[in-house]
Scaffold this motif. Sequence first.
Motif, short mmCIF file in Angstrom:
data_model
loop_
_atom_site.label_atom_id
_atom_site.label_comp_id
_atom_site.label_asym_id
_atom_site.label_seq_id
_atom_site.Cartn_x
_atom_site.Cartn_y
_atom_site.Cartn_z
N PRO A 167 0.82 -1.22 0.00
CA PRO A 167 0.00 0.00 0.00
C PRO A 167 0.85 1.27 0.00
CG PRO A 167 -0.88 -1.59 1.55
CD PRO A 167 0.44 -2.13 1.10
N VAL A 168 0.33 2.29 -0.66
CA VAL A 168 1.01 3.59 -0.72
C VAL A 168 1.24 4.11 0.71
CG1 VAL A 168 0.76 5.99 -1.43
CG2 VAL A 168 0.04 4.16 -2.96
N GLY A 169 2.42 4.62 0.96
CA GLY A 169 2.72 5.19 2.27
C GLY A 169 3.44 4.23 3.20
N ILE A 170 3.56 2.97 2.82
CA ILE A 170 4.30 2.00 3.63
C ILE A 170 5.60 1.65 2.90
CG2 ILE A 170 4.33 -0.33 4.61
CD1 ILE A 170 1.36 -0.16 5.01
N ASP A 171 6.72 1.88 3.56
CA ASP A 171 8.03 1.62 2.98
C ASP A 171 8.47 0.21 3.36
OD1 ASP A 171 10.62 1.52 2.09
OD2 ASP A 171 11.32 3.27 3.21
N PRO A 172 8.45 -0.75 2.41
CA PRO A 172 8.82 -2.12 2.76
C PRO A 172 10.25 -2.24 3.26
CG PRO A 172 8.64 -1.85 0.38
CD PRO A 172 8.09 -0.61 0.99
N ALA A 173 11.15 -1.38 2.77
CA ALA A 173 12.54 -1.41 3.24
C ALA A 173 12.62 -1.02 4.71
CB ALA A 173 13.40 -0.47 2.40
N ALA A 174 11.79 -0.04 5.12
CA ALA A 174 11.78 0.38 6.52
C ALA A 174 11.20 -0.72 7.41
CB ALA A 174 10.97 1.67 6.68
N VAL A 175 10.17 -1.41 6.91
CA VAL A 175 9.59 -2.52 7.66
C VAL A 175 10.61 -3.63 7.83
CG1 VAL A 175 7.81 -4.32 7.66
CG2 VAL A 175 7.24 -2.00 6.91
N ALA A 176 11.32 -3.97 6.75
CA ALA A 176 12.33 -5.02 6.80
C ALA A 176 13.45 -4.65 7.76
CB ALA A 176 12.90 -5.27 5.40
N ALA A 177 13.86 -3.38 7.74
CA ALA A 177 14.93 -2.92 8.63
C ALA A 177 14.51 -3.05 10.09
CB ALA A 177 15.29 -1.47 8.32
N TYR A 178 13.25 -2.71 10.39
CA TYR A 178 12.76 -2.85 11.76
C TYR A 178 12.78 -4.31 12.21
CZ TYR A 178 9.51 -3.72 15.50
OH TYR A 178 8.95 -4.20 16.65
N LEU A 179 12.29 -5.21 11.36
CA LEU A 179 12.23 -6.63 11.73
C LEU A 179 13.63 -7.21 11.92
CD1 LEU A 179 9.35 -7.88 9.38
CD2 LEU A 179 9.23 -7.42 11.84
N LYS A 180 14.60 -6.75 11.13
CA LYS A 180 15.97 -7.25 11.26
C LYS A 180 16.61 -6.80 12.57
CE LYS A 180 17.05 -7.62 6.32
NZ LYS A 180 17.87 -7.08 5.21
N GLU A 181 16.09 -5.72 13.14
CA GLU A 181 16.64 -5.20 14.40
C GLU A 181 16.07 -5.90 15.62
OE1 GLU A 181 15.72 -1.08 14.26
OE2 GLU A 181 17.27 -0.58 12.78
N LEU A 182 15.10 -6.78 15.44
CA LEU A 182 14.52 -7.49 16.58
C LEU A 182 15.59 -8.37 17.25
CD1 LEU A 182 11.08 -8.64 15.09
CD2 LEU A 182 11.48 -6.79 16.72
N PRO A 183 15.56 -8.48 18.56
CA PRO A 183 16.58 -9.27 19.29
C PRO A 183 16.67 -10.70 18.77
CG PRO A 183 15.27 -7.97 20.82
CD PRO A 183 14.61 -7.83 19.48
N GLY A 184 17.89 -11.12 18.45
CA GLY A 184 18.13 -12.49 18.02
C GLY A 184 17.87 -12.76 16.56
N VAL A 185 17.30 -11.81 15.83
CA VAL A 185 16.99 -12.02 14.42
C VAL A 185 18.23 -11.72 13.58
CG1 VAL A 185 15.61 -11.25 12.45
CG2 VAL A 185 14.53 -11.54 14.69
N SER A 186 18.69 -12.71 12.84
CA SER A 186 19.87 -12.52 12.00
C SER A 186 19.51 -12.21 10.55
CB SER A 186 20.75 -13.78 12.04
OG SER A 186 20.03 -14.89 11.50
N GLU A 187 18.30 -12.59 10.16
CA GLU A 187 17.92 -12.39 8.76
C GLU A 187 16.41 -12.59 8.62
OE1 GLU A 187 16.89 -13.81 4.74
OE2 GLU A 187 17.43 -15.30 6.26
N ILE A 188 15.81 -11.93 7.64
CA ILE A 188 14.39 -12.14 7.35
C ILE A 188 14.24 -12.43 5.86
CG2 ILE A 188 13.73 -10.50 9.16
CD1 ILE A 188 12.72 -8.68 6.88
N HIS A 189 13.21 -13.18 5.51
CA HIS A 189 12.91 -13.42 4.11
C HIS A 189 11.42 -13.71 3.96
CE1 HIS A 189 14.23 -17.41 5.75
NE2 HIS A 189 13.08 -17.78 5.21
N ASP A 190 11.01 -13.88 2.73
CA ASP A 190 9.60 -14.12 2.41
C ASP A 190 8.70 -13.06 3.05
OD1 ASP A 190 7.75 -15.67 0.96
OD2 ASP A 190 7.06 -16.63 2.79
N LEU A 191 9.14 -11.81 2.97
CA LEU A 191 8.36 -10.69 3.52
C LEU A 191 7.32 -10.25 2.50
CD1 LEU A 191 7.84 -8.40 5.58
CD2 LEU A 191 9.66 -7.10 4.44
N HIS A 192 6.07 -10.23 2.93
CA HIS A 192 4.98 -9.78 2.07
C HIS A 192 4.11 -8.79 2.84
CE1 HIS A 192 5.81 -12.78 -1.05
NE2 HIS A 192 5.99 -13.65 -0.06
#
Length: 325
Positions: A237-262
Amino acid sequence: MPSDHAQHDHHGHSHGHDHGSQDHGHGHLGHSHAPASFGVAFVVGISLNFGFVLLETIYGLLSGSIALVADAGHNLADVLGLALAWWATRLALKAPSARRTYGFKRSSILASLVNAVVLLVGVGGIAVEAARRLGEPSPVDGHTVMWVAAVGIAVNGFTAFLFMRGSKGDLNIRGAFLHLAADAGVSLGVVVAGLVIGLTGWLWLDPVVSLAISATILFGTWSLLKESLDLALDAVPVGIDPAAVAAYLKELPGVSEIHDLHIWAMSTTETALTAHLVRPGGGLDDALLDRAAETLQQRFGIAHATFQVEEGDGAECRLAPPSVV
Protein backbone atom coordinates in the motif's frame (compact mmCIF):
# COMPACT_ATOMS: atom_id res chain seq x y z
CA MET A 1 11.65 -28.03 3.91
CA PRO A 2 13.68 -30.64 5.87
CA SER A 3 11.97 -32.03 8.91
CA ASP A 4 14.87 -31.18 11.23
CA HIS A 5 14.59 -27.50 10.38
CA ALA A 6 12.80 -26.02 13.40
CA GLN A 7 9.90 -23.70 12.59
CA HIS A 8 7.37 -21.79 14.62
CA ASP A 9 4.34 -19.97 13.31
CA HIS A 10 3.08 -16.99 15.24
CA HIS A 11 0.19 -14.74 14.43
CA GLY A 12 0.56 -11.30 15.92
CA HIS A 13 -2.53 -9.09 16.04
CA SER A 14 -2.83 -6.08 18.33
CA HIS A 15 -5.97 -5.59 20.37
CA GLY A 16 -7.50 -2.82 22.41
CA HIS A 17 -5.60 0.04 20.78
CA ASP A 18 -6.48 2.65 18.18
CA HIS A 19 -3.28 3.43 16.33
CA GLY A 20 -4.26 5.24 13.12
CA SER A 21 -1.57 5.20 10.51
CA GLN A 22 -2.31 8.83 9.74
CA ASP A 23 -1.06 9.80 13.17
CA HIS A 24 2.34 8.43 12.24
CA GLY A 25 2.44 9.57 8.63
CA HIS A 26 2.21 6.12 7.09
CA GLY A 27 -0.25 5.32 4.37
CA HIS A 28 -4.00 5.07 4.27
CA LEU A 29 -4.50 1.48 5.31
CA GLY A 30 -4.10 1.63 9.04
CA HIS A 31 -7.03 1.76 11.44
CA SER A 32 -9.32 4.58 10.38
CA HIS A 33 -12.85 5.67 11.11
CA ALA A 34 -14.92 2.50 10.88
CA PRO A 35 -16.62 2.31 7.47
CA ALA A 36 -19.83 1.25 9.19
CA SER A 37 -19.98 4.69 10.85
CA PHE A 38 -20.55 6.23 7.41
CA GLY A 39 -23.86 4.45 6.88
CA VAL A 40 -25.90 7.63 7.40
CA ALA A 41 -23.51 9.59 5.18
CA PHE A 42 -23.98 7.05 2.38
CA VAL A 43 -27.78 7.14 2.66
CA VAL A 44 -27.88 10.94 2.68
CA GLY A 45 -25.32 11.22 -0.10
CA ILE A 46 -27.05 8.70 -2.37
CA SER A 47 -30.49 10.25 -1.82
CA LEU A 48 -29.41 13.86 -2.37
CA ASN A 49 -27.29 13.08 -5.41
CA PHE A 50 -29.93 10.92 -7.07
CA GLY A 51 -32.47 13.70 -6.63
CA PHE A 52 -30.01 16.13 -8.14
CA VAL A 53 -29.37 13.79 -11.09
CA LEU A 54 -33.08 13.89 -11.94
CA LEU A 55 -33.13 17.69 -11.60
CA GLU A 56 -30.07 18.14 -13.82
CA THR A 57 -31.32 15.74 -16.48
CA ILE A 58 -34.75 17.36 -16.77
CA TYR A 59 -33.51 20.94 -16.88
CA GLY A 60 -30.47 20.06 -18.98
CA LEU A 61 -32.78 18.69 -21.68
CA LEU A 62 -35.23 21.60 -21.36
CA SER A 63 -32.44 24.20 -21.55
CA GLY A 64 -30.44 22.40 -24.24
CA SER A 65 -27.32 22.36 -22.08
CA ILE A 66 -24.99 19.45 -22.78
CA ALA A 67 -22.94 20.60 -19.79
CA LEU A 68 -25.85 19.94 -17.44
CA VAL A 69 -26.66 16.59 -19.05
CA ALA A 70 -22.98 15.62 -18.93
CA ASP A 71 -22.75 16.56 -15.29
CA ALA A 72 -25.94 14.60 -14.60
CA GLY A 73 -24.33 11.52 -16.13
CA HIS A 74 -21.26 12.03 -13.98
CA ASN A 75 -23.40 12.48 -10.87
CA LEU A 76 -25.33 9.30 -11.71
CA ALA A 77 -22.00 7.46 -11.84
CA ASP A 78 -21.23 8.95 -8.43
CA VAL A 79 -24.57 7.71 -7.09
CA LEU A 80 -23.85 4.20 -8.34
CA GLY A 81 -20.32 4.49 -6.98
CA LEU A 82 -21.56 5.55 -3.55
CA ALA A 83 -24.03 2.65 -3.53
CA LEU A 84 -21.31 0.19 -4.54
CA ALA A 85 -18.88 1.56 -1.95
CA TRP A 86 -21.54 1.31 0.76
CA TRP A 87 -22.40 -2.25 -0.23
CA ALA A 88 -18.72 -3.19 -0.19
CA THR A 89 -18.09 -1.71 3.26
CA ARG A 90 -21.04 -3.68 4.61
CA LEU A 91 -19.79 -6.86 2.93
CA ALA A 92 -16.39 -6.32 4.53
CA LEU A 93 -18.00 -6.58 7.97
CA LYS A 94 -19.22 -10.14 7.36
CA ALA A 95 -17.52 -12.81 9.44
CA PRO A 96 -14.95 -15.12 7.79
CA SER A 97 -16.00 -18.62 6.82
CA ALA A 98 -14.22 -21.92 6.29
CA ARG A 99 -13.94 -21.14 2.59
CA ARG A 100 -13.53 -17.34 2.74
CA THR A 101 -10.99 -17.15 5.56
CA TYR A 102 -10.55 -13.40 5.07
CA GLY A 103 -14.28 -12.81 4.80
CA PHE A 104 -15.25 -10.24 2.15
CA LYS A 105 -12.74 -7.57 3.12
CA ARG A 106 -11.32 -7.30 -0.40
CA SER A 107 -14.73 -6.27 -1.73
CA SER A 108 -13.92 -2.64 -0.84
CA ILE A 109 -10.85 -2.78 -3.10
CA LEU A 110 -12.86 -4.27 -5.96
CA ALA A 111 -15.56 -1.61 -5.47
CA SER A 112 -13.06 1.23 -5.75
CA LEU A 113 -11.58 -0.38 -8.88
CA VAL A 114 -15.00 -0.77 -10.52
CA ASN A 115 -15.89 2.82 -9.63
CA ALA A 116 -12.73 4.13 -11.25
CA VAL A 117 -13.32 2.15 -14.47
CA VAL A 118 -16.98 3.27 -14.72
CA LEU A 119 -16.01 6.90 -14.24
CA LEU A 120 -13.35 6.69 -16.96
CA VAL A 121 -15.88 5.20 -19.40
CA GLY A 122 -18.24 8.05 -18.56
CA VAL A 123 -15.51 10.57 -19.28
CA GLY A 124 -15.15 9.20 -22.79
CA GLY A 125 -18.85 9.59 -23.51
CA ILE A 126 -18.94 13.16 -22.21
CA ALA A 127 -15.87 14.17 -24.20
CA VAL A 128 -17.21 12.72 -27.48
CA GLU A 129 -20.55 14.51 -27.17
CA ALA A 130 -18.89 17.78 -26.16
CA ALA A 131 -16.57 17.61 -29.17
CA ARG A 132 -19.58 17.08 -31.43
CA ARG A 133 -21.34 20.09 -29.93
CA LEU A 134 -18.27 22.24 -30.48
CA GLY A 135 -18.81 21.81 -34.23
CA GLU A 136 -22.58 22.28 -33.94
CA PRO A 137 -23.35 24.74 -31.08
CA SER A 138 -26.94 24.67 -29.85
CA PRO A 139 -28.96 27.32 -28.00
CA VAL A 140 -28.56 27.21 -24.21
CA ASP A 141 -30.72 28.73 -21.47
CA GLY A 142 -27.94 30.26 -19.38
CA HIS A 143 -30.17 31.21 -16.44
CA THR A 144 -31.50 27.66 -16.05
CA VAL A 145 -27.98 26.28 -16.25
CA MET A 146 -26.88 28.67 -13.50
CA TRP A 147 -29.48 27.92 -10.89
CA VAL A 148 -29.45 24.15 -11.43
CA ALA A 149 -25.67 24.09 -11.13
CA ALA A 150 -25.93 26.24 -8.00
CA VAL A 151 -28.06 23.50 -6.44
CA GLY A 152 -25.28 21.10 -7.39
CA ILE A 153 -22.73 23.13 -5.47
CA ALA A 154 -24.85 22.84 -2.32
CA VAL A 155 -25.64 19.12 -2.76
CA ASN A 156 -22.12 18.00 -3.65
CA GLY A 157 -20.44 20.32 -1.17
CA PHE A 158 -22.57 19.10 1.73
CA THR A 159 -22.20 15.43 0.77
CA ALA A 160 -18.44 15.79 0.41
CA PHE A 161 -18.33 17.30 3.90
CA LEU A 162 -19.99 14.16 5.29
CA PHE A 163 -17.08 12.04 4.02
CA MET A 164 -14.28 14.49 4.84
CA ARG A 165 -13.27 12.97 8.18
CA GLY A 166 -12.63 9.55 6.68
CA SER A 167 -11.00 10.66 3.42
CA LYS A 168 -7.46 9.95 4.63
CA GLY A 169 -8.10 6.51 6.06
CA ASP A 170 -10.06 4.56 3.43
CA LEU A 171 -9.64 4.43 -0.35
CA ASN A 172 -13.40 4.02 -0.80
CA ILE A 173 -14.22 7.00 1.41
CA ARG A 174 -11.44 9.06 -0.14
CA GLY A 175 -12.76 8.27 -3.61
CA ALA A 176 -16.25 9.39 -2.60
CA PHE A 177 -14.91 12.58 -1.02
CA LEU A 178 -12.67 13.55 -3.94
CA HIS A 179 -15.35 12.99 -6.56
CA LEU A 180 -18.00 14.87 -4.63
CA ALA A 181 -15.64 17.75 -3.90
CA ALA A 182 -14.66 17.86 -7.58
CA ASP A 183 -18.34 17.85 -8.53
CA ALA A 184 -18.92 20.90 -6.38
CA GLY A 185 -16.07 22.65 -8.17
CA VAL A 186 -17.37 21.57 -11.58
CA SER A 187 -20.83 22.88 -10.72
CA LEU A 188 -19.22 26.19 -9.84
CA GLY A 189 -17.66 26.22 -13.31
CA VAL A 190 -21.05 25.53 -14.87
CA VAL A 191 -22.54 28.49 -12.98
CA VAL A 192 -19.82 30.74 -14.34
CA ALA A 193 -20.39 29.36 -17.87
CA GLY A 194 -24.14 29.99 -17.60
CA LEU A 195 -23.51 33.56 -16.52
CA VAL A 196 -21.11 34.21 -19.39
CA ILE A 197 -23.44 32.58 -21.95
CA GLY A 198 -26.32 34.73 -20.71
CA LEU A 199 -24.24 37.90 -21.06
CA THR A 200 -22.38 37.17 -24.29
CA GLY A 201 -24.31 34.47 -26.16
CA TRP A 202 -21.12 32.40 -26.59
CA LEU A 203 -22.75 29.02 -27.20
CA TRP A 204 -19.38 27.34 -27.72
CA LEU A 205 -18.66 27.85 -24.03
CA ASP A 206 -21.11 25.08 -23.03
CA PRO A 207 -19.22 22.21 -24.73
CA VAL A 208 -15.92 23.74 -23.61
CA VAL A 209 -17.12 23.50 -20.01
CA SER A 210 -18.11 19.88 -20.72
CA LEU A 211 -14.57 19.14 -21.87
CA ALA A 212 -13.26 20.83 -18.73
CA ILE A 213 -15.57 18.56 -16.70
CA SER A 214 -14.10 15.55 -18.52
CA ALA A 215 -10.55 16.66 -17.77
CA THR A 216 -11.41 17.20 -14.09
CA ILE A 217 -12.95 13.73 -13.77
CA LEU A 218 -10.00 12.13 -15.58
CA PHE A 219 -7.49 13.86 -13.31
CA GLY A 220 -9.35 12.86 -10.15
CA THR A 221 -10.03 9.30 -11.26
CA TRP A 222 -6.62 8.28 -12.59
CA SER A 223 -4.95 8.08 -9.17
CA LEU A 224 -7.97 6.20 -7.80
CA LEU A 225 -7.71 3.68 -10.65
CA LYS A 226 -3.96 3.24 -10.23
CA GLU A 227 -4.11 2.76 -6.47
CA SER A 228 -7.12 0.43 -6.65
CA LEU A 229 -5.39 -1.69 -9.29
CA ASP A 230 -2.23 -1.83 -7.18
CA LEU A 231 -4.17 -3.02 -4.14
CA ALA A 232 -6.07 -5.59 -6.21
CA LEU A 233 -2.70 -6.97 -7.35
CA ASP A 234 -1.41 -7.16 -3.74
CA ALA A 235 1.12 -4.34 -4.11
CA VAL A 236 2.49 -2.76 -0.94
CA PRO A 237 0.00 0.00 0.00
CA VAL A 238 1.01 3.59 -0.72
CA GLY A 239 2.72 5.19 2.27
CA ILE A 240 4.30 2.00 3.63
CA ASP A 241 8.03 1.62 2.98
CA PRO A 242 8.82 -2.12 2.76
CA ALA A 243 12.54 -1.41 3.24
CA ALA A 244 11.78 0.38 6.52
CA VAL A 245 9.59 -2.52 7.66
CA ALA A 246 12.33 -5.02 6.80
CA ALA A 247 14.93 -2.92 8.63
CA TYR A 248 12.76 -2.85 11.76
CA LEU A 249 12.23 -6.63 11.73
CA LYS A 250 15.97 -7.25 11.26
CA GLU A 251 16.64 -5.20 14.40
CA LEU A 252 14.52 -7.49 16.58
CA PRO A 253 16.58 -9.27 19.29
CA GLY A 254 18.13 -12.49 18.02
CA VAL A 255 16.99 -12.02 14.42
CA SER A 256 19.87 -12.52 12.00
CA GLU A 257 17.92 -12.39 8.76
CA ILE A 258 14.39 -12.14 7.35
CA HIS A 259 12.91 -13.42 4.11
CA ASP A 260 9.60 -14.12 2.41
CA LEU A 261 8.36 -10.69 3.52
CA HIS A 262 4.98 -9.78 2.07
CA ILE A 263 2.88 -6.68 2.78
CA TRP A 264 -0.54 -6.32 1.16
CA ALA A 265 -3.97 -4.80 1.63
CA MET A 266 -6.68 -7.04 3.03
CA SER A 267 -9.16 -4.23 2.37
CA THR A 268 -9.06 -0.48 1.83
CA THR A 269 -8.62 -0.04 5.60
CA GLU A 270 -6.53 -3.01 6.73
CA THR A 271 -2.98 -4.08 5.89
CA ALA A 272 -1.47 -7.54 6.46
CA LEU A 273 2.09 -8.80 6.67
CA THR A 274 3.79 -12.19 6.66
CA ALA A 275 7.51 -12.78 7.21
CA HIS A 276 10.01 -15.48 8.08
CA LEU A 277 12.32 -14.45 10.96
CA VAL A 278 15.60 -16.34 11.25
CA ARG A 279 16.68 -16.62 14.93
CA PRO A 280 19.53 -19.13 15.19
CA GLY A 281 19.04 -21.01 18.44
CA GLY A 282 16.67 -18.31 19.62
CA GLY A 283 13.54 -20.38 19.82
CA LEU A 284 10.01 -19.07 20.02
CA ASP A 285 9.46 -15.86 22.00
CA ASP A 286 5.78 -14.95 22.13
CA ALA A 287 6.39 -11.70 24.02
CA LEU A 288 8.87 -10.54 21.38
CA LEU A 289 6.51 -11.33 18.52
CA ASP A 290 3.60 -9.62 20.28
CA ARG A 291 5.71 -6.47 20.70
CA ALA A 292 6.75 -6.66 17.06
CA ALA A 293 3.11 -6.93 15.94
CA GLU A 294 2.16 -3.98 18.15
CA THR A 295 5.00 -1.84 16.78
CA LEU A 296 4.11 -2.69 13.19
CA GLN A 297 0.60 -1.43 13.86
CA GLN A 298 1.74 1.74 15.60
CA ARG A 299 4.56 2.68 13.25
CA PHE A 300 3.37 1.39 9.89
CA GLY A 301 -0.39 0.85 10.22
CA ILE A 302 -0.01 -2.92 9.68
CA ALA A 303 -2.66 -4.46 11.92
CA HIS A 304 -2.50 -8.12 10.87
CA ALA A 305 1.02 -9.60 11.17
CA THR A 306 1.96 -13.26 10.89
CA PHE A 307 5.52 -14.50 11.58
CA GLN A 308 7.30 -17.78 11.00
CA VAL A 309 10.37 -18.21 13.22
CA GLU A 310 13.21 -20.41 11.97
CA GLU A 311 15.93 -21.58 14.36
CA GLY A 312 18.44 -22.53 11.66
CA ASP A 313 20.34 -20.15 9.43
CA GLY A 314 17.47 -19.72 6.97
CA ALA A 315 19.45 -21.17 4.08
CA GLU A 316 17.35 -24.35 3.94
CA CYS A 317 14.02 -22.52 3.63
CA ARG A 318 12.65 -23.02 0.15
CA LEU A 319 11.08 -19.55 0.30
CA ALA A 320 14.30 -17.77 1.20
CA PRO A 321 15.37 -16.71 -2.34
CA PRO A 322 13.96 -13.25 -3.24
CA SER A 323 12.75 -14.61 -6.59
CA VAL A 324 10.47 -17.18 -4.91
CA VAL A 325 6.97 -16.15 -3.91
